[in-house]
Scaffold this active site. Structure first.
Site, PDB file in Angstrom:
ATOM      1  N   ASP A  95       0.854  -1.181   0.000  1.00 12.60           N
ATOM      2  CA  ASP A  95       0.000   0.000   0.000  1.00 12.60           C
ATOM      3  C   ASP A  95       0.893   1.235   0.000  1.00 12.60           C
ATOM      4  OD1 ASP A  95      -1.644   2.160   0.633  1.00 12.60           O
ATOM      5  OD2 ASP A  95      -3.025   0.888   1.763  1.00 12.60           O
ATOM      6  N   ASP A 117      -7.455   5.450  -8.452  1.00 13.26           N
ATOM      7  CA  ASP A 117      -8.817   5.499  -7.923  1.00 13.26           C
ATOM      8  C   ASP A 117      -9.187   6.948  -7.596  1.00 13.26           C
ATOM      9  OD1 ASP A 117      -8.890   2.747  -8.134  1.00 13.26           O
ATOM     10  OD2 ASP A 117      -8.175   2.431  -6.097  1.00 13.26           O
ATOM     11  N   ASP A 153      -8.759   9.607 -17.091  1.00 15.64           N
ATOM     12  CA  ASP A 153      -9.848  10.155 -17.914  1.00 15.64           C
ATOM     13  C   ASP A 153     -10.820  10.925 -17.031  1.00 15.64           C
ATOM     14  OD1 ASP A 153     -10.889   7.908 -16.564  1.00 15.64           O
ATOM     15  OD2 ASP A 153     -12.564   7.832 -17.974  1.00 15.64           O
ATOM     16  N   THR A 191      -2.460   1.868 -20.829  1.00 16.75           N
ATOM     17  CA  THR A 191      -2.756   0.954 -19.719  1.00 16.75           C
ATOM     18  C   THR A 191      -4.075   0.237 -20.045  1.00 16.75           C
ATOM     19  OG1 THR A 191      -4.222   2.320 -18.351  1.00 16.75           O
ATOM     20  CG2 THR A 191      -1.872   2.833 -18.244  1.00 16.75           C
ATOM     21  N   GLU A 194      -6.846   2.746 -19.667  1.00 18.87           N
ATOM     22  CA  GLU A 194      -6.781   3.740 -20.752  1.00 18.87           C
ATOM     23  C   GLU A 194      -7.413   3.179 -22.024  1.00 18.87           C
ATOM     24  OE1 GLU A 194      -2.807   5.101 -21.202  1.00 18.87           O
ATOM     25  OE2 GLU A 194      -3.287   6.500 -22.823  1.00 18.87           O
TER      26      GLU A 194
HETATM   27  N1  SAM Z   1      -2.954   1.473 -13.488  1.00 17.82           N
HETATM   28  C1  SAM Z   1      -3.852   0.460 -13.995  1.00 17.82           C
HETATM   29  C2  SAM Z   1      -4.468   0.903 -15.283  1.00 17.82           C
HETATM   30  O1  SAM Z   1      -4.383   2.094 -15.607  1.00 17.82           O
HETATM   31  O2  SAM Z   1      -4.999   0.057 -16.005  1.00 17.82           O
HETATM   32  C3  SAM Z   1      -4.928   0.106 -12.935  1.00 17.82           C
HETATM   33  C4  SAM Z   1      -5.872   1.222 -12.567  1.00 17.82           C
HETATM   34  S1  SAM Z   1      -6.989   0.771 -11.242  1.00 17.82           S
HETATM   35  C5  SAM Z   1      -8.278   1.908 -11.397  1.00 17.82           C
HETATM   36  C6  SAM Z   1      -6.137   1.377  -9.809  1.00 17.82           C
HETATM   37  C7  SAM Z   1      -5.211   0.343  -9.191  1.00 17.82           C
HETATM   38  O3  SAM Z   1      -4.474   0.977  -8.139  1.00 17.82           O
HETATM   39  C8  SAM Z   1      -5.951  -0.815  -8.550  1.00 17.82           C
HETATM   40  O4  SAM Z   1      -5.399  -2.045  -9.005  1.00 17.82           O
HETATM   41  C9  SAM Z   1      -5.742  -0.610  -7.055  1.00 17.82           C
HETATM   42  O5  SAM Z   1      -5.717  -1.830  -6.334  1.00 17.82           O
HETATM   43  C10 SAM Z   1      -4.413   0.105  -7.023  1.00 17.82           C
HETATM   44  N2  SAM Z   1      -4.220   0.959  -5.838  1.00 17.82           N
HETATM   45  C11 SAM Z   1      -5.091   1.856  -5.343  1.00 17.82           C
HETATM   46  N3  SAM Z   1      -4.608   2.462  -4.245  1.00 17.82           N
HETATM   47  C12 SAM Z   1      -3.375   1.931  -4.051  1.00 17.82           C
HETATM   48  C13 SAM Z   1      -2.368   2.140  -3.064  1.00 17.82           C
HETATM   49  N4  SAM Z   1      -2.563   3.010  -2.056  1.00 17.82           N
HETATM   50  N5  SAM Z   1      -1.219   1.441  -3.159  1.00 17.82           N
HETATM   51  C14 SAM Z   1      -1.042   0.535  -4.165  1.00 17.82           C
HETATM   52  N6  SAM Z   1      -1.968   0.293  -5.122  1.00 17.82           N
HETATM   53  C15 SAM Z   1      -3.109   0.977  -5.066  1.00 17.82           C
END
Ligand code: SAM
Length: 211
Positions: A95, A117, A153, A191, A194
């Site tokens: 994390d 997120d 986005d 990604t 994306e």
């Molecule tokens: N980067 C990828 C993409 O663009 O396809 C995934 C986007 S997804 C919306 C966000 C990812 O960030 C998720 O897999 C989530 O588990 C991870 N994530 C969110 N907060 C995080 C944190 N504090 N530390 C590590 N990973 C995190």
């Protein structure tokens, strides 16, 4: 059979050479882990890893570390890395709240944040990966000429991120609200998110910030 379908696969991750266990033990010595003096670039929230695996393939002279909070998601990236066996890529389940406990001062050359997120409620704003709390941590681990690259986005998250960066004294080195409509799109590595959102017609925003 793919690793993700094997019972006990999460336990298997714990002993996989591409997954760094207890990553804080490498704080300040990540180049030793890779056995070279090359720059270290990280992606926080790498998801299934399409972006970072592509970058690592295209840039064998750069070290990459993918960071993902959830093992179920990280497992998807690991499956691809097991096929490719890229020597310049490591993955960690972590994390990013305490990312500065994993990387030492100035140890990171570039931080990628892709489709992070959005945490749309105001009361959760501090959880956004571009909030002032996170930017403070990134400033500690980034090399003096390092940079953060952020794509999304989500226009509200993007505008928030620009204002947080400026308020925290970062320089906006590059800003676009339609990345795919710019000449830079030719070199853009996409990604998973994306691809999904641009297929729906959503413009992709990108900022690059420096100290
Ligand atoms: N980067 C990828 C993409 O663009 O396809 C995934 C986007 S997804 C919306 C966000 C990812 O960030 C998720 O897999 C989530 O588990 C991870 N994530 C969110 N907060 C995080 C944190 N504090 N530390 C590590 N990973 C995190």
């Amino acid at each position: 059979m793919r690793l993700r379908n094997i019972p006990g696969a999460r336990e298997e991750m714990l002993v996989n050479p591409f997954i760094v266990q207890d990553p804080a033990r490498l704080r300040g010595c990540w180049r030793g882990e890779f056995g070279n003096d090359r720059p270290v670039r990280i992606e926080i929230g790498m998801g299934k890893g399409q972006f970072l695996l592509t970058l690592a393939q295209r840039n064998p002279d750069v070290n990459f570390v993918g960071i993902e909070k959830y093992s179920s998601v990280l497992l998807r990236a690991l499956t691809k890395q097991e096929e490719l066996q890229l020597p310049n890529l490591r993955l960690i389940r972590y994390d990013a709240e305490t990312i500065d406990e994993v990387f030492g001062e100035g140890e990171v050359d570039r931080i990628y944040l892709n489709f992070s997120d959005p945490w749309p409620k105001d009361r959760h704003a501090k959880r956004r990966l571009t909030s002032d709390r996170f930017l403070e941590r990134y400033a500690k681990i980034l090399a003096p000429d390092g940079r953060v690259e952020f794509k999304t986005d989500n226009i509200d998250l993007f505008e928030y991120s620009l204002s947080e960066a400026e308020a925290c004294g970062w320089t906006l080195a590059y800003v676009t609200r339609d990345l795919h409509g710019t000449p830079e799109a030719a070199d853009n590595v996409t990604t998973e998110y994306e691809d999904r959102f641009s297929a729906k017609g959503n413009p992709i925003c990108k900022m690059v910030i420096t100290r």
